[in-house]
Design a protein around this motif. Sequence first.
Motif, short mmCIF file in Angstrom:
data_model
loop_
_atom_site.label_atom_id
_atom_site.label_comp_id
_atom_site.label_asym_id
_atom_site.label_seq_id
_atom_site.Cartn_x
_atom_site.Cartn_y
_atom_site.Cartn_z
N ARG A 84 0.81 -1.22 0.00
CA ARG A 84 0.00 0.00 0.00
C ARG A 84 0.85 1.28 0.00
O ARG A 84 0.46 2.28 -0.58
CB ARG A 84 -0.91 -0.04 1.23
CG ARG A 84 -1.95 0.99 1.32
CD ARG A 84 -2.89 0.76 2.49
NE ARG A 84 -2.24 0.52 3.78
CZ ARG A 84 -1.74 1.47 4.57
NH1 ARG A 84 -1.82 2.73 4.22
NH2 ARG A 84 -1.18 1.14 5.72
N THR A 85 2.02 1.24 0.63
CA THR A 85 2.81 2.46 0.79
C THR A 85 4.08 2.56 -0.05
O THR A 85 4.70 3.61 -0.07
CB THR A 85 3.21 2.65 2.28
OG1 THR A 85 4.00 1.53 2.68
CG2 THR A 85 1.99 2.80 3.16
N ALA A 107 18.84 -1.36 -6.15
CA ALA A 107 17.58 -1.41 -5.41
C ALA A 107 16.99 0.01 -5.44
O ALA A 107 17.69 0.98 -5.19
CB ALA A 107 17.82 -1.85 -3.97
N ARG A 108 15.71 0.07 -5.75
CA ARG A 108 15.01 1.36 -5.79
C ARG A 108 13.71 1.21 -5.02
O ARG A 108 12.98 0.24 -5.21
CB ARG A 108 14.73 1.78 -7.23
CG ARG A 108 14.04 3.13 -7.32
CD ARG A 108 13.81 3.58 -8.76
NE ARG A 108 12.81 2.73 -9.38
CZ ARG A 108 12.96 2.11 -10.55
NH1 ARG A 108 14.07 2.21 -11.23
NH2 ARG A 108 11.99 1.38 -11.03
N ILE A 109 13.44 2.17 -4.15
CA ILE A 109 12.17 2.15 -3.43
C ILE A 109 11.48 3.49 -3.60
O ILE A 109 12.10 4.54 -3.45
CB ILE A 109 12.35 1.77 -1.94
CG1 ILE A 109 11.00 1.60 -1.28
CG2 ILE A 109 13.22 2.76 -1.22
CD1 ILE A 109 11.01 0.78 -0.02
N GLU A 110 10.23 3.40 -3.99
CA GLU A 110 9.40 4.59 -4.17
C GLU A 110 8.27 4.52 -3.15
O GLU A 110 7.50 3.57 -3.15
CB GLU A 110 8.81 4.62 -5.58
CG GLU A 110 9.85 4.67 -6.67
CD GLU A 110 9.23 4.57 -8.04
OE1 GLU A 110 8.50 5.50 -8.42
OE2 GLU A 110 9.46 3.55 -8.71
N PHE A 111 8.24 5.52 -2.29
CA PHE A 111 7.18 5.59 -1.29
C PHE A 111 5.99 6.36 -1.84
O PHE A 111 6.14 7.25 -2.68
CB PHE A 111 7.71 6.28 -0.02
CG PHE A 111 8.75 5.48 0.69
CD1 PHE A 111 8.41 4.40 1.48
CD2 PHE A 111 10.10 5.81 0.57
CE1 PHE A 111 9.38 3.66 2.13
CE2 PHE A 111 11.07 5.08 1.22
CZ PHE A 111 10.71 4.00 2.00
N ARG A 112 4.80 6.00 -1.35
CA ARG A 112 3.58 6.70 -1.75
C ARG A 112 2.97 7.38 -0.52
O ARG A 112 3.21 6.98 0.61
CB ARG A 112 2.58 5.70 -2.33
CG ARG A 112 2.97 5.20 -3.71
CD ARG A 112 1.84 4.41 -4.36
NE ARG A 112 1.67 3.07 -3.80
CZ ARG A 112 2.48 2.05 -4.05
NH1 ARG A 112 3.51 2.21 -4.82
NH2 ARG A 112 2.25 0.87 -3.52
N GLY A 113 2.16 8.35 -0.80
CA GLY A 113 1.43 9.03 0.27
C GLY A 113 2.36 9.72 1.25
O GLY A 113 3.42 10.21 0.89
N VAL A 114 1.96 9.73 2.50
CA VAL A 114 2.72 10.40 3.55
C VAL A 114 4.12 9.80 3.71
O VAL A 114 5.07 10.51 4.03
CB VAL A 114 1.94 10.33 4.89
CG1 VAL A 114 2.74 10.92 6.02
CG2 VAL A 114 0.61 11.04 4.75
N ALA A 115 4.26 8.51 3.45
CA ALA A 115 5.56 7.84 3.58
C ALA A 115 6.61 8.48 2.67
O ALA A 115 7.80 8.45 2.96
CB ALA A 115 5.42 6.36 3.26
N ARG A 116 6.16 9.09 1.58
CA ARG A 116 7.06 9.74 0.63
C ARG A 116 7.90 10.83 1.30
O ARG A 116 9.04 11.08 0.94
CB ARG A 116 6.23 10.31 -0.52
CG ARG A 116 7.01 10.67 -1.73
CD ARG A 116 6.11 11.11 -2.86
NE ARG A 116 5.34 12.29 -2.47
CZ ARG A 116 4.02 12.41 -2.61
NH1 ARG A 116 3.33 11.46 -3.16
NH2 ARG A 116 3.40 13.50 -2.24
N LEU A 117 7.33 11.47 2.32
CA LEU A 117 8.03 12.56 3.01
C LEU A 117 9.26 12.08 3.77
O LEU A 117 10.17 12.86 4.04
CB LEU A 117 7.06 13.26 3.97
CG LEU A 117 5.82 13.87 3.33
CD1 LEU A 117 4.89 14.39 4.41
CD2 LEU A 117 6.20 14.96 2.34
N ALA A 118 9.31 10.81 4.11
CA ALA A 118 10.43 10.27 4.88
C ALA A 118 11.63 9.91 4.01
O ALA A 118 12.73 9.71 4.53
CB ALA A 118 9.98 9.03 5.65
N SER A 119 11.45 9.84 2.71
CA SER A 119 12.53 9.39 1.80
C SER A 119 13.88 10.04 2.07
O SER A 119 14.89 9.34 2.19
CB SER A 119 12.14 9.60 0.34
OG SER A 119 11.16 8.70 -0.04
N PRO A 120 13.97 11.36 2.15
CA PRO A 120 15.30 11.98 2.33
C PRO A 120 15.99 11.54 3.62
O PRO A 120 17.22 11.49 3.69
CB PRO A 120 15.00 13.48 2.38
CG PRO A 120 13.65 13.64 1.77
CD PRO A 120 12.92 12.35 2.01
#
Length: 153
Positions: A84-85, A107-120
């Motif tokens: 989901r995320t 390896a590549r991970i793409e977050f969706r929704g609010v989780a995207r804000l944590a990427s950096p």
Amino acid sequence: MIEVERTLTLQHALPDVVAYLADFAHTEEWDPGTVSCRPVRDGVPVGKGTEWENVSEFRGRRTELRYRLVRFEERRLTFVGRNRTATSTDDMTFREDGAGTRLTYRARIEFRGVARLASPFLRGEFERLGDEVVRRLPGAVDHHFGADARPAN
């Protein structure tokens, strides 16, 4: 989006390494984050479209992804895991290196929704995991094939 790339040499023949890594259930042996990884359908030969249920632990939290083998070639494997995320893509390319195999693992991970804000803030942790894969994968392959399967140097 976070991308991590590592290159390493494995002391086994290319077809053997590809066959080992094509079965994503083996991630339990070499991926530091994988808690369990099971095929969705038992008894089905590994090939394009094969799926696995993967449970990983990251920063103390467990997450489940369903991975699918989307590219199954002689010198390249690509797995895509989704929940989901996030969408996680593991892309492996192979080339002969003497009697061994040179593996480039992305390896590549793409977050969706609010989780995207944590990427950096997570990049460093994913880099550390990439380093751990480089440390663990050669031993896992050696163990799988046994000491006598290693080519003579």
